[in-house]
Design an enzyme around this catalytic site. Structure first.
Site, PDB file in Angstrom:
ATOM      1  N   TRP A 102       0.841  -1.208   0.000  1.00 42.34           N
ATOM      2  CA  TRP A 102       0.000   0.000   0.000  1.00 42.34           C
ATOM      3  C   TRP A 102       0.870   1.250   0.000  1.00 42.34           C
ATOM      4  O   TRP A 102       0.566   2.217  -0.692  1.00 42.34           O
ATOM      5  CB  TRP A 102      -0.974   0.008   1.175  1.00 42.34           C
ATOM      6  CG  TRP A 102      -1.967  -1.119   1.116  1.00 42.34           C
ATOM      7  CD1 TRP A 102      -2.203  -2.050   2.080  1.00 42.34           C
ATOM      8  CD2 TRP A 102      -2.858  -1.443   0.037  1.00 42.34           C
ATOM      9  NE1 TRP A 102      -3.170  -2.924   1.667  1.00 42.34           N
ATOM     10  CE2 TRP A 102      -3.590  -2.575   0.416  1.00 42.34           C
ATOM     11  CE3 TRP A 102      -3.106  -0.888  -1.229  1.00 42.34           C
ATOM     12  CZ2 TRP A 102      -4.561  -3.174  -0.403  1.00 42.34           C
ATOM     13  CZ3 TRP A 102      -4.060  -1.472  -2.050  1.00 42.34           C
ATOM     14  CH2 TRP A 102      -4.774  -2.596  -1.633  1.00 42.34           C
ATOM     15  N   ASP A 171      -2.261   6.790   5.943  1.00 45.82           N
ATOM     16  CA  ASP A 171      -3.253   5.854   5.428  1.00 45.82           C
ATOM     17  C   ASP A 171      -3.618   4.941   6.594  1.00 45.82           C
ATOM     18  O   ASP A 171      -2.830   4.083   6.992  1.00 45.82           O
ATOM     19  CB  ASP A 171      -2.661   5.059   4.259  1.00 45.82           C
ATOM     20  CG  ASP A 171      -3.612   3.977   3.733  1.00 45.82           C
ATOM     21  OD1 ASP A 171      -4.716   3.813   4.294  1.00 45.82           O
ATOM     22  OD2 ASP A 171      -3.233   3.301   2.753  1.00 45.82           O
ATOM     23  N   LYS A 195     -12.884  -1.540   6.082  1.00 47.22           N
ATOM     24  CA  LYS A 195     -12.180  -2.403   7.035  1.00 47.22           C
ATOM     25  C   LYS A 195     -12.778  -2.241   8.436  1.00 47.22           C
ATOM     26  O   LYS A 195     -13.112  -3.214   9.071  1.00 47.22           O
ATOM     27  CB  LYS A 195     -10.678  -2.079   7.063  1.00 47.22           C
ATOM     28  CG  LYS A 195     -10.022  -1.932   5.675  1.00 47.22           C
ATOM     29  CD  LYS A 195      -9.589  -3.245   5.056  1.00 47.22           C
ATOM     30  CE  LYS A 195      -9.211  -3.171   3.586  1.00 47.22           C
ATOM     31  NZ  LYS A 195      -8.213  -2.209   3.180  1.00 47.22           N
TER      32      LYS A 195
END
Ligand SMILES: *Cc1c(COP(=O)(O)O)cnc(C)c1O
Length: 359
Positions: A102, A171, A195
């Site tokens: 990511w 993030d 999530k």
């Protein structure tokens, strides 16, 4: 109904109470004779929903008033480009910490818009560890410093980062609301909802107000933080149902005792599983002890064939989505906020049995 223990990494498990509330509201939201999906995003009813969601999130995260909360679309991926587009001026650079795929995707995207310096990378360890940042210094002339707080795929989390005077951009897609963070420590926090905050479709951005105008113009409209802030996330049609669902998750989280309660529960759940892994002679945790994630626990057996056998056996016994990410292999148990301790206990018992029968 068949009950499964859902260890999905994302979209992840939702609280049953939230799903039941959504079901109850579905055909007739607050006596309006229609569902929340079928009404204008500018209606009084929806505006109340989005304002309540923001108020509850502000209270959960103790978001100071000089931060703006944006409910956007496009997933965390859209933020990989929005962050540099909005925060990196002409000829400026940004500093990134590389803790896995990511971060790498965020780095690659930022390189399209400016210069990127990678402060440190966990690549040499196969991202089993967070690189040491003891000697690391963030260049104070950079526009911002970006990190991924929890590395969903590898099962690591960043515990600390160097003090810096420049805005820190995080993030937090896979551990927002899972543990306490001080919002004041960040310039921008972003996260896909799917999530820990609801179904897919909404992307949260929390941004310090003074960072809003520091943007390169003209930006594509949908990429412009300042525009979304000015229009209170209602510039175009927002993902109304996803925002409503996130609002239910925020209300549930508050009702359960807030982020502090979540953190305590998450620690207990993760500890149970890691403790089992540490004493097992068959299963093995993937990551360095100091880097372990509270949310995503990655582990393996001595061989890929036994991993496959374990995943299949677990699936038939009611443990869903334990297969590790294709980049990593092995197993991954994601223990997001709504995951009950009883599911983790059931998983550990199952693993104990599997270990006995396999050895
Ligand atoms: C899931 C995830 C993403 C990708 O999110 P999308 O909403 O699919 O774009 C990015 N970063 C982290 C840390 C994630 O866990």
């Amino acid at each position: 109904m068949k009950q499964v223990h859902n260890f999905s990494a994302g979209p992840g498990i939702l609280p049953p109470a939230v799903l039941r509330q959504a079901q109850e509201d579905l055909l007739n939201f607050e006596g309006q004779g229609m569902s929340i999906m079928e009404m204008s995003h500018r209606s009084k009813t929806f505006v109340q929903v989005i304002e309540k969601a923001e108020a509850d999130l502000r209270s959960l995260m103790e978001i100071p008033s000089h931060y703006r909360v944006l409910f956007l679309q496009g997933g965390a991926h859209s933020q990989f480009s929005m962050v540099p587009l909005n925060l990196m001026g002409e000829g400026e650079k940004a500093v990134y910490l590389d803790t896995g795929i990511w971060s790498q995707k965020a780095i690659r995207e930022a390189r399209k818009f400016g210069q990127v310096e990678v402060l440190a990378s966990g690549e040499a360890s196969g991202y089993r560890a967070i690189p040491s940042l003891k000697e690391a210094k963030v260049d104070p002339s950079a526009a911002y410093f970006h990190l991924t707080t929890n590395n969903t795929i590898y099962g690591t989390q960043v515990q600390a980062w160097p003090d810096t005077s420049i805005p820190v951009v995080a993030d937090m897609s896979s551990n927002i609301l899972a543990r306490k963070y001080r919002v004041e420590d960040f310039g921008v926090i972003y996260a896909g909802a799917q999530k820990n905050m609801g179904p897919a479709g909404m992307t949260l951005v929390i941004i310090r107000e003074d960072l809003l105008p520091a943007r390169r113009t003209p930006l594509p409209l949908m990429m412009d933080y300042a525009l979304h802030a000015e229009k209170k996330s209602l510039f175009n049609t927002p993902p109304t149902f996803a925002i409503y669902m996130a609002g239910l998750v925020y209300a549930w989280t508050l009702q359960e005792g807030g982020v502090a309660t979540m953190e305590k529960r998450n620690q207990a759940k993760a500890e149970l599983l890691y403790r089992f892994l540490d004493q097992s002679t068959f299963f093995e945790g993937r990551c360095e002890a100091g880097a372990r994630s509270l949310m995503n626990v990655c582990f393996q057996t001595p061989a890929p064939e036994t991993d496959t056998r374990f995943i299949a056996a677990a699936e038939s016994a009611g443990f869903a989505n334990l297969k590790g990410h294709r980049l990593v292999g092995g197993m991954r148990a994601s223990l997001y906020n709504p995951m009950p301790m009883s599911s983790v206990e059931a998983l550990v018992s199952f693993m104990e049995e599997f270990e006995k029968s396999a050895s």
